[in-house]
Design a protein around this motif. Structure first.
Motif, PDB file in Angstrom:
ATOM      1  N   ALA A   4      -7.720 -13.635  -2.783  1.00  0.00           N
ATOM      2  CA  ALA A   4      -9.135 -13.961  -2.883  1.00  0.00           C
ATOM      3  C   ALA A   4      -9.349 -15.267  -3.648  1.00  0.00           C
ATOM      4  O   ALA A   4     -10.229 -16.073  -3.305  1.00  0.00           O
ATOM      5  CB  ALA A   4      -9.885 -12.822  -3.569  1.00  0.00           C
ATOM      6  N   PHE A   5      -8.511 -15.492  -4.670  1.00  0.00           N
ATOM      7  CA  PHE A   5      -8.615 -16.725  -5.447  1.00  0.00           C
ATOM      8  C   PHE A   5      -8.339 -17.942  -4.575  1.00  0.00           C
ATOM      9  O   PHE A   5      -9.064 -18.943  -4.614  1.00  0.00           O
ATOM     10  CB  PHE A   5      -7.641 -16.653  -6.616  1.00  0.00           C
ATOM     11  CG  PHE A   5      -7.713 -17.823  -7.558  1.00  0.00           C
ATOM     12  CD1 PHE A   5      -8.911 -18.202  -8.116  1.00  0.00           C
ATOM     13  CD2 PHE A   5      -6.573 -18.544  -7.886  1.00  0.00           C
ATOM     14  CE1 PHE A   5      -8.994 -19.276  -8.987  1.00  0.00           C
ATOM     15  CE2 PHE A   5      -6.646 -19.621  -8.753  1.00  0.00           C
ATOM     16  CZ  PHE A   5      -7.851 -19.982  -9.307  1.00  0.00           C
TER      17      PHE A   5
ATOM     18  N   ASN B 248       4.092   4.001  -8.904  1.00  0.00           N
ATOM     19  CA  ASN B 248       2.872   3.838  -8.105  1.00  0.00           C
ATOM     20  C   ASN B 248       1.844   2.972  -8.818  1.00  0.00           C
ATOM     21  O   ASN B 248       1.149   2.167  -8.186  1.00  0.00           O
ATOM     22  CB  ASN B 248       2.278   5.210  -7.781  1.00  0.00           C
ATOM     23  CG  ASN B 248       3.087   5.968  -6.750  1.00  0.00           C
ATOM     24  OD1 ASN B 248       3.865   5.372  -5.998  1.00  0.00           O
ATOM     25  ND2 ASN B 248       2.928   7.279  -6.707  1.00  0.00           N
ATOM     26  N   ASP B 249       1.737   3.164 -10.128  1.00  0.00           N
ATOM     27  CA  ASP B 249       0.815   2.318 -10.903  1.00  0.00           C
ATOM     28  C   ASP B 249       1.238   0.857 -10.819  1.00  0.00           C
ATOM     29  O   ASP B 249       0.386  -0.043 -10.717  1.00  0.00           O
ATOM     30  CB  ASP B 249       0.770   2.776 -12.354  1.00  0.00           C
ATOM     31  CG  ASP B 249       0.108   4.139 -12.513  1.00  0.00           C
ATOM     32  OD1 ASP B 249      -0.586   4.568 -11.577  1.00  0.00           O
ATOM     33  OD2 ASP B 249       0.313   4.777 -13.564  1.00  0.00           O
TER      34      ASP B 249
ATOM     35  N   THR C 117       0.814  -1.222   0.000  1.00  0.00           N
ATOM     36  CA  THR C 117       0.000   0.000   0.000  1.00  0.00           C
ATOM     37  C   THR C 117       0.842   1.265   0.000  1.00  0.00           C
ATOM     38  O   THR C 117       0.306   2.363  -0.084  1.00  0.00           O
ATOM     39  CB  THR C 117      -0.921   0.017   1.230  1.00  0.00           C
ATOM     40  OG1 THR C 117      -0.123  -0.082   2.419  1.00  0.00           O
ATOM     41  CG2 THR C 117      -1.896  -1.157   1.182  1.00  0.00           C
ATOM     42  N   GLN C 118       2.172   1.127   0.110  1.00  0.00           N
ATOM     43  CA  GLN C 118       3.025   2.316   0.095  1.00  0.00           C
ATOM     44  C   GLN C 118       3.025   2.951  -1.300  1.00  0.00           C
ATOM     45  O   GLN C 118       2.999   2.251  -2.303  1.00  0.00           O
ATOM     46  CB  GLN C 118       4.458   1.952   0.487  1.00  0.00           C
ATOM     47  CG  GLN C 118       4.600   1.423   1.909  1.00  0.00           C
ATOM     48  CD  GLN C 118       6.052   1.289   2.289  1.00  0.00           C
ATOM     49  OE1 GLN C 118       6.804   2.248   2.254  1.00  0.00           O
ATOM     50  NE2 GLN C 118       6.458   0.076   2.642  1.00  0.00           N
TER      51      GLN C 118
ATOM     52  N   LEU D 173       0.387  -4.550  -8.632  1.00  0.00           N
ATOM     53  CA  LEU D 173       0.840  -5.658  -7.784  1.00  0.00           C
ATOM     54  C   LEU D 173      -0.117  -5.881  -6.621  1.00  0.00           C
ATOM     55  O   LEU D 173      -0.441  -7.026  -6.277  1.00  0.00           O
ATOM     56  CB  LEU D 173       2.250  -5.356  -7.259  1.00  0.00           C
ATOM     57  CG  LEU D 173       3.399  -5.442  -8.264  1.00  0.00           C
ATOM     58  CD1 LEU D 173       4.699  -5.016  -7.615  1.00  0.00           C
ATOM     59  CD2 LEU D 173       3.533  -6.859  -8.804  1.00  0.00           C
ATOM     60  N   ASP D 174      -0.567  -4.775  -6.013  1.00  0.00           N
ATOM     61  CA  ASP D 174      -1.496  -4.897  -4.893  1.00  0.00           C
ATOM     62  C   ASP D 174      -2.795  -5.542  -5.346  1.00  0.00           C
ATOM     63  O   ASP D 174      -3.333  -6.446  -4.675  1.00  0.00           O
ATOM     64  CB  ASP D 174      -1.754  -3.508  -4.306  1.00  0.00           C
ATOM     65  CG  ASP D 174      -2.558  -3.563  -3.015  1.00  0.00           C
ATOM     66  OD1 ASP D 174      -2.553  -4.635  -2.368  1.00  0.00           O
ATOM     67  OD2 ASP D 174      -3.184  -2.554  -2.652  1.00  0.00           O
ATOM     68  N   ASP D 175      -3.297  -5.077  -6.510  1.00  0.00           N
ATOM     69  CA  ASP D 175      -4.537  -5.653  -7.019  1.00  0.00           C
ATOM     70  C   ASP D 175      -4.367  -7.133  -7.357  1.00  0.00           C
ATOM     71  O   ASP D 175      -5.230  -7.961  -7.025  1.00  0.00           O
ATOM     72  CB  ASP D 175      -4.983  -4.871  -8.260  1.00  0.00           C
ATOM     73  CG  ASP D 175      -6.291  -5.381  -8.822  1.00  0.00           C
ATOM     74  OD1 ASP D 175      -7.326  -5.240  -8.160  1.00  0.00           O
ATOM     75  OD2 ASP D 175      -6.268  -5.936  -9.943  1.00  0.00           O
ATOM     76  N   SER D 176      -3.232  -7.474  -7.997  1.00  0.00           N
ATOM     77  CA  SER D 176      -2.990  -8.881  -8.343  1.00  0.00           C
ATOM     78  C   SER D 176      -2.857  -9.741  -7.093  1.00  0.00           C
ATOM     79  O   SER D 176      -3.373 -10.865  -7.043  1.00  0.00           O
ATOM     80  CB  SER D 176      -1.719  -9.000  -9.194  1.00  0.00           C
ATOM     81  OG  SER D 176      -1.856  -8.294 -10.404  1.00  0.00           O
ATOM     82  N   PHE D 177      -2.183  -9.199  -6.064  1.00  0.00           N
ATOM     83  CA  PHE D 177      -2.024  -9.980  -4.841  1.00  0.00           C
ATOM     84  C   PHE D 177      -3.364 -10.166  -4.140  1.00  0.00           C
ATOM     85  O   PHE D 177      -3.663 -11.249  -3.617  1.00  0.00           O
ATOM     86  CB  PHE D 177      -1.035  -9.290  -3.908  1.00  0.00           C
ATOM     87  CG  PHE D 177      -0.761 -10.062  -2.651  1.00  0.00           C
ATOM     88  CD1 PHE D 177       0.068 -11.173  -2.665  1.00  0.00           C
ATOM     89  CD2 PHE D 177      -1.351  -9.680  -1.449  1.00  0.00           C
ATOM     90  CE1 PHE D 177       0.304 -11.892  -1.512  1.00  0.00           C
ATOM     91  CE2 PHE D 177      -1.112 -10.401  -0.293  1.00  0.00           C
ATOM     92  CZ  PHE D 177      -0.283 -11.499  -0.311  1.00  0.00           C
TER      93      PHE D 177
END
Length: 453
Positions: free
Chosen positions: A235-236, A220-221, A200-201, A226-230
């Motif tokens: 969740a998967f 940042n993108d 989240t940094q 990476l955050d979204d994929s993780f």
């Protein structure tokens, strides 16, 4: 050897640039000073020449020169840094106040420099009577030793200035480079602190220099992706455990109940059939997950063959016709187009969409398959009537294990929420895109494919 740091490189570059600029400025100043001294010497010698010509006027031979020699000597006594040599038309020396200088100067009307062991002179040789071809020659020698000392001191000062300027610039440049590269060190610190638990940094883009703002935005993108994929991976994993928990629990419970006491052969057969259904669903789930894993790693390579999409759609509509008749839903198809693609993969994708459409179409509704050619390829849509999908749910429809129906039953042996994810993987493998559109009374899945792969 360790590579020189970027700060060190910039400091050395600053020092080198400063040294070159200082040296060039010093050389130009030295040349300008020398030219200025030459101009002053020329003016001084011209003024002295007028005085000497006046004192020696009419001295066309050595006797007349001797008559005016005392005037000449008196004039020279007022100029200790000026020496004079007078030569007759035949080259005979009439007067020489610089007998120690043995090198004669040419008579060309220009200034020349003359050096001996200790001194330097500016030599100016002209005719005593310019209009008389048989005139005597005057050679004026101006002592410019003090000029040379000044120029030498100035050169030493230039070298000292160059050295000190380079050193000062190197130190200040290192400090400036270190300060200027602080955002890069901040980026390095953020990158070093990135882990599965700290995605989240973000870098403060508004505090970055203009040259690094775009890099910070890209960084940042990347962290966001990476955050979204993780999060999706977490969740998967949770969804897999969630989906497998219920059938495994059913298998264990049913088997334990069956084994609590002796039973008839028919009871054991029925228990095995029930367990087989759960195992088949689990096997299908694992196969679907492996299929998606292949798609993620680019291993889903479609075979290319000429297909008539109208025929493929008609075949699937004929397959689903009995089910549609049971739920009182009409099936129609419009348009036609040709495509080079994998028959089995595209059938699976269209079958998933038709199955979804039939499940969510109320009695008396309709499902329409529309095919049309576009300038860049073709467009295939499957639209059904019924309650629409909320706009905030549309971006998640193609997520794995996601089911928009809130009344879905956990561990359903019919629908695990992988159908749309598999459909999207198949369409992307063919170089196309799929998206969903929905209104209050309709839902439409749109597939756009290139006609040539």
């Amino acid at each position: 050897m360790r590579r020189l740091s970027l700060s060190g490189r910039l400091a050395l570059l600053f020092a080198a640039c400063t040294a070159v600029v200082s040296l060039l400025a010093g050389v130009l100043f030295s040349r300008a000073s020398e030219a200025h001294f030459i101009e002053l010497d020329q003016q001084l010698l011209d003024s002295k020449l007028m005085t000497l010509r006046s004192a020696l006027q009419g001295a066309s031979d050595i006797q007349r020169f001797a008559e005016r020699k005392h005037q000449l000597q008196a004039e020279l006594n007022h100029q200790p840094d000026l020496a004079l040599r007078v030569q007759g038309p035949d080259g005979q020396t009439w007067f020489d106040s610089a007998a120690n200088l043995s090198m004669p100067a040419p008579m060309d009307g220009n200034l020349h420099s003359l050096h001996d062991a200790d001194n330097a002179y500016r030599v100016y040789s002209v005719a005593l009577e310019p209009d008389n071809p048989h005139s005597a020659t005057l050679t004026l020698m101006l002592d410019i030793t003090h000029h040379q000392h000044f120029l030498q001191r100035m050169q030493h000062l230039i070298w000292l200035t160059v050295g000190l300027s380079a050193l000062a610039t190197a130190v200040l440049g290192a400090w400036a480079a270190r300060s200027g590269l602080r955002p890069l060190r901040r980026m390095s610190e953020v990158a070093a602190g990135v882990s599965a638990s700290s995605l989240t940094q973000r870098l403060p883009q508004d505090q970055m220099p203009a040259e690094l703002a775009n890099l910070a935005r890209t960084f940042n993108d990347m962290l966001g992706r990476l955050d979204d994929s993780f999060q999706r991976l977490s969740a998967f994993s949770a969804d897999i455990a969630h989906e497998l928990r219920t059938p495994l629990s059913n298998l264990l419970t049913h088997t334990q109940v069956t084994l609590t006491r002796p039973r008839a052969l028919e009871d054991y057969r029925e228990a095995l059939h029930s367990n087989l259904e759960e195992l088949q669903w689990m096997a299908q789930l694992v196969n679907d997950m492996l299929y998606l894993a292949k798609a993620d790693h680019g291993l889903l390579t479609p075979r290319r063959e000429a297909l008539e999409l109208a025929d493929e759609a008609d075949m699937l509509l004929e397959f689903y016709a009995p089910l549609a008749e049971d739920v009182q839903v009409s099936l129609t198809r419009e348009g036609t187009a040709r495509l080079n693609g994998d028959r089995s993969m595209l059938r699976r994708a269209l079958s998933n969409l038709l199955d979804n459409a039939l499940r969510f179409t109320p009695a008396g509704g309709r499902v329409r398959v529309s095919i049309e050619e576009t300038p860049g390829g073709l467009r295939l849509s499957i639209e059904n009537s019924g309650t629409g999908i909320a706009p905030e749910l549309l971006p998640r429809l193609f997520d794995r294990f996601y089911r928009a129906d809130p009344a879905r039953r956990e561990g359903s042996s019919e629908h695990a929420g992988l159908g749309l994810a598999i459909t999207q993987s198949i369409i992307r493998a063919h170089g196309g895109q799929i998206h969903c559109e929905s209104g209050s009374t309709w839902t439409r899945f749109v597939i756009e494919l290139p006609t040539r792969g």
